[in-house]
Write a protein that holds these residues in place. Structure first.
Motif, PDB file in Angstrom:
ATOM      1  N   LEU A 127       0.891  -1.162   0.000  1.00 22.15           N
ATOM      2  CA  LEU A 127       0.000   0.000   0.000  1.00 22.15           C
ATOM      3  C   LEU A 127       0.924   1.206   0.000  1.00 22.15           C
ATOM      4  N   LYS A 128       0.670   2.179  -0.886  1.00 26.56           N
ATOM      5  CA  LYS A 128       1.571   3.327  -0.957  1.00 26.56           C
ATOM      6  C   LYS A 128       0.812   4.576  -1.357  1.00 26.56           C
ATOM      7  N   ILE A 129       1.474   5.683  -1.145  1.00 25.65           N
ATOM      8  CA  ILE A 129       0.942   6.963  -1.587  1.00 25.65           C
ATOM      9  C   ILE A 129       1.330   7.112  -3.053  1.00 25.65           C
ATOM     10  N   PRO A 130       0.354   7.270  -3.954  1.00 24.98           N
ATOM     11  CA  PRO A 130       0.674   7.345  -5.391  1.00 24.98           C
ATOM     12  C   PRO A 130       1.639   8.478  -5.713  1.00 24.98           C
ATOM     13  N   GLY A 131       2.600   8.178  -6.571  1.00 24.88           N
ATOM     14  CA  GLY A 131       3.566   9.170  -7.017  1.00 24.88           C
ATOM     15  C   GLY A 131       4.719   9.395  -6.056  1.00 24.88           C
ATOM     16  N   SER A 132       4.669   8.758  -4.899  1.00 27.84           N
ATOM     17  CA  SER A 132       5.755   8.934  -3.938  1.00 27.84           C
ATOM     18  C   SER A 132       6.876   7.935  -4.228  1.00 27.84           C
ATOM     19  N   THR A 133       8.082   8.289  -3.801  1.00 20.24           N
ATOM     20  CA  THR A 133       9.218   7.407  -4.041  1.00 20.24           C
ATOM     21  C   THR A 133       9.918   6.984  -2.762  1.00 20.24           C
ATOM     22  N   GLY A 134       9.639   7.633  -1.656  1.00 19.29           N
ATOM     23  CA  GLY A 134      10.302   7.312  -0.392  1.00 19.29           C
ATOM     24  C   GLY A 134       9.817   6.005   0.200  1.00 19.29           C
ATOM     25  N   ALA A 135      10.740   5.290   0.846  1.00 20.50           N
ATOM     26  CA  ALA A 135      10.399   4.009   1.472  1.00 20.50           C
ATOM     27  C   ALA A 135       9.391   4.183   2.601  1.00 20.50           C
ATOM     28  N   SER A 136       9.388   5.346   3.248  1.00 26.67           N
ATOM     29  CA  SER A 136       8.450   5.568   4.348  1.00 26.67           C
ATOM     30  C   SER A 136       7.035   5.880   3.847  1.00 26.67           C
ATOM     31  N   GLN A 137       6.881   6.036   2.537  1.00 21.15           N
ATOM     32  CA  GLN A 137       5.586   6.372   1.949  1.00 21.15           C
ATOM     33  C   GLN A 137       4.847   5.125   1.464  1.00 21.15           C
ATOM     34  N   GLU A 138       5.314   3.944   1.898  1.00 20.13           N
ATOM     35  CA  GLU A 138       4.651   2.686   1.561  1.00 20.13           C
ATOM     36  C   GLU A 138       4.698   1.738   2.755  1.00 20.13           C
ATOM     37  N   VAL A 139       3.757   0.815   2.744  1.00 19.48           N
ATOM     38  CA  VAL A 139       3.681  -0.207   3.791  1.00 19.48           C
ATOM     39  C   VAL A 139       3.572  -1.552   3.102  1.00 19.48           C
ATOM     40  N   LYS A 140       4.394  -2.493   3.521  1.00 15.17           N
ATOM     41  CA  LYS A 140       4.316  -3.859   2.977  1.00 15.17           C
ATOM     42  C   LYS A 140       3.424  -4.678   3.897  1.00 15.17           C
ATOM     43  N   ILE A 141       2.456  -5.334   3.290  1.00 17.25           N
ATOM     44  CA  ILE A 141       1.547  -6.209   4.037  1.00 17.25           C
ATOM     45  C   ILE A 141       1.745  -7.623   3.538  1.00 17.25           C
ATOM     46  N   SER A 142       2.264  -8.474   4.413  1.00 21.86           N
ATOM     47  CA  SER A 142       2.502  -9.881   4.057  1.00 21.86           C
ATOM     48  C   SER A 142       1.345 -10.719   4.574  1.00 21.86           C
ATOM     49  N   ILE A 143       0.739 -11.469   3.681  1.00 24.79           N
ATOM     50  CA  ILE A 143      -0.311 -12.417   4.074  1.00 24.79           C
ATOM     51  C   ILE A 143       0.331 -13.798   4.047  1.00 24.79           C
ATOM     52  N   GLN A 144       0.308 -14.479   5.188  1.00 25.39           N
ATOM     53  CA  GLN A 144       0.949 -15.792   5.304  1.00 25.39           C
ATOM     54  C   GLN A 144      -0.074 -16.891   5.362  1.00 25.39           C
TER      55      GLN A 144
END
Length: 144
Positions: A127-144
């Motif tokens: 999930l990320k903020i569109p057009g952003s490039t910084g690593a802090s502007q996205e969240v990785k969601i792992s479904i196990q």
């Protein structure tokens, strides 16, 4: 043929990776209160981190809470994530929406959206903020 039988026996003997969080789901099924994971919180604020990476259990029920502070017109997108879940509802200003699909959620002003869902498809989704490039502007969601 013997290899296939051995493989099937191992699959049936090992615990399912997509098991719900509780054993007795009762009448509510996967929506049972014992099958609910911790809420996931994201914050939409200009120049601030979106949130922390999370790991979810396939088959469990979660609520994603997205809060925008109104400092900028911002959105969250993540078609891979939205296609990997079954959405129960999206609540906006105490109005419940039961969508078939979502690609992104955009905030023009400050506000809160709650999306309740069951994690389905294993993998890592962003999930990320569109057009952003910084690593802090996205969240990785792992479904196990």
């Amino acid at each position: 043929m013997k290899t296939f039988a051995t493989l099937m026996a191992l699959m049936l003997a090992s615990p399912a990776a997509a098991a719900p969080l509780c054993d007795n789901l009762g009448f509510a099924g996967l929506l049972a209160s014992c099958n609910r994971g911790e809420d996931i919180h994201l914050t939409l604020a200009s120049g601030q981190p979106l949130g922390e990476d999370v790991a979810l259990q396939s088959g469990a029920y979660y609520t994603l809470v997205i809060e925008a502070d109104g400092s900028a017109e911002l959105a969250v997108e993540g078609s891979s994530f939205f296609r990997a879940i079954w959405m129960n509802e999206i609540v906006i200003n105490q109005i419940e929406v039961r969508p078939m699909a979502v690609d992104s959620i955009e905030f023009d002003k400050a506000g809160v959206v709650e999306l309740s869902f069951i994690a389905i498809k294993p993998g890592t989704h962003v999930l990320k903020i569109p057009g952003s490039t910084g690593a802090s502007q996205e969240v990785k969601i792992s479904i196990q």
